[in-house]
Design a protein around this motif. Structure first.
Motif, PDB file in Angstrom:
ATOM      1  N   GLN A 251      52.096  32.841  38.553  1.00  0.00           N
ATOM      2  CA  GLN A 251      51.930  31.499  38.001  1.00  0.00           C
ATOM      3  C   GLN A 251      50.795  31.541  36.995  1.00  0.00           C
ATOM      4  O   GLN A 251      49.677  31.919  37.348  1.00  0.00           O
ATOM      5  CB  GLN A 251      51.621  30.500  39.114  1.00  0.00           C
TER       6      GLN A 251
ATOM      7  N   THR B 194      47.860  32.979  39.238  1.00  0.00           N
ATOM      8  CA  THR B 194      47.985  33.177  40.675  1.00  0.00           C
ATOM      9  C   THR B 194      49.195  34.049  40.964  1.00  0.00           C
ATOM     10  O   THR B 194      50.312  33.745  40.511  1.00  0.00           O
ATOM     11  CB  THR B 194      48.145  31.833  41.410  1.00  0.00           C
TER      12      THR B 194
ATOM     13  N   SER C  14      51.747  35.628  43.807  1.00  0.00           N
ATOM     14  CA  SER C  14      52.237  35.309  45.145  1.00  0.00           C
ATOM     15  C   SER C  14      53.555  36.034  45.373  1.00  0.00           C
ATOM     16  O   SER C  14      54.135  36.599  44.438  1.00  0.00           O
ATOM     17  CB  SER C  14      52.427  33.799  45.309  1.00  0.00           C
TER      18      SER C  14
ATOM     19  N   SER D 177      51.888  26.092  30.875  1.00  0.00           N
ATOM     20  CA  SER D 177      52.078  26.938  32.051  1.00  0.00           C
ATOM     21  C   SER D 177      53.423  27.640  32.007  1.00  0.00           C
ATOM     22  O   SER D 177      54.385  27.127  31.405  1.00  0.00           O
ATOM     23  CB  SER D 177      52.004  26.087  33.338  1.00  0.00           C
TER      24      SER D 177
ATOM     25  N   ARG E 125      42.997  31.020  36.488  1.00  0.00           N
ATOM     26  CA  ARG E 125      44.127  30.488  35.719  1.00  0.00           C
ATOM     27  C   ARG E 125      45.465  31.027  36.220  1.00  0.00           C
ATOM     28  O   ARG E 125      46.467  30.314  36.175  1.00  0.00           O
ATOM     29  CB  ARG E 125      43.967  30.839  34.237  1.00  0.00           C
TER      30      ARG E 125
ATOM     31  N   THR F 184      44.593  39.828  47.057  1.00  0.00           N
ATOM     32  CA  THR F 184      44.985  39.690  45.655  1.00  0.00           C
ATOM     33  C   THR F 184      43.822  40.126  44.771  1.00  0.00           C
ATOM     34  O   THR F 184      42.656  39.933  45.116  1.00  0.00           O
ATOM     35  CB  THR F 184      45.395  38.250  45.317  1.00  0.00           C
TER      36      THR F 184
ATOM     37  N   ALA G  59      47.147  41.169  37.512  1.00  0.00           N
ATOM     38  CA  ALA G  59      47.008  40.740  38.911  1.00  0.00           C
ATOM     39  C   ALA G  59      47.793  41.680  39.796  1.00  0.00           C
ATOM     40  O   ALA G  59      48.766  42.302  39.349  1.00  0.00           O
ATOM     41  CB  ALA G  59      47.502  39.309  39.098  1.00  0.00           C
TER      42      ALA G  59
ATOM     43  N   LYS H 163      41.189  35.130  35.918  1.00  0.00           N
ATOM     44  CA  LYS H 163      40.736  34.517  37.176  1.00  0.00           C
ATOM     45  C   LYS H 163      40.610  33.007  37.012  1.00  0.00           C
ATOM     46  O   LYS H 163      40.074  32.511  36.030  1.00  0.00           O
ATOM     47  CB  LYS H 163      39.384  35.103  37.591  1.00  0.00           C
TER      48      LYS H 163
ATOM     49  N   ARG I 181      55.800  30.402  34.840  1.00  0.00           N
ATOM     50  CA  ARG I 181      55.856  31.173  36.067  1.00  0.00           C
ATOM     51  C   ARG I 181      56.789  32.348  35.861  1.00  0.00           C
ATOM     52  O   ARG I 181      57.988  32.169  35.591  1.00  0.00           O
ATOM     53  CB  ARG I 181      56.333  30.335  37.255  1.00  0.00           C
TER      54      ARG I 181
ATOM     55  N   TYR J 131      42.549  40.165  40.568  1.00  0.00           N
ATOM     56  CA  TYR J 131      42.798  39.591  39.242  1.00  0.00           C
ATOM     57  C   TYR J 131      41.856  40.190  38.211  1.00  0.00           C
ATOM     58  O   TYR J 131      40.697  40.497  38.502  1.00  0.00           O
ATOM     59  CB  TYR J 131      42.592  38.072  39.266  1.00  0.00           C
TER      60      TYR J 131
END
Length: 127
Positions: free
Chosen positions: A82, A69, A71, A17, A67, A58, A49, A65, A19, A60
């Motif tokens: 993320q 996010t 914000s 992951s 996976r 939102t 996104a 999609k 961010r 994507y």
């Protein structure tokens, strides 16, 4: 003067992951659209996104999609991406972008609908 500064890229193994952050100045993310895009070598830039005014909507790309996010933190005037369960095909330079003030993109994932761009942050996913 509008400035968008991305950060948070790096190298991770598949399944990992990251961010990404997009810090805006001269532009209020709370009242405008912001999008994340990526471009791999030899490929066209593609939308990943987007988040609408006030974070109400939102959008994507199908490839991310479930996976990724998107914000926003209005207090920090920053938009985040993320990214979980990363795959080698996610390897690219990632950019955040914004349209002209209060302009609503016809297609939130279409690069040509955006006018302000950051310098990009590299994401590399190894298998």
């Amino acid at each position: 003067q509008v400035q968008l500064v991305e950060s948070g890229g790096g190298s991770v193994q598949a399944g990992g992951s990251l961010r990404l952050s997009c810090a805006a100045s001269g532009y209020t993310v709370r009242t405008n659209y912001v999008g994340w895009f990526r471009q791999a070598p030899g490929k066209m830039r593609e939308g990943v996104a987007a988040v609408s005014t006030g974070g109400r909507l939102t959008t994507y790309a199908d490839s991310v999609k479930g996976r990724f996010t998107i914000s926003q933190d209005n207090a920090k005037n920053t938009v985040y991406l993320q990214m979980n369960s990363l795959k080698p095909e996610d390897t690219a330079m990632y950019y955040c972008a914004a349209p002209f003030l209060r302009w609503i993109p016809r297609d939130p994932l279409q690069p040509s609908d955006y006018n302000y761009w950051g310098q990009g942050t590299q994401v590399t996913v190894s298998s």
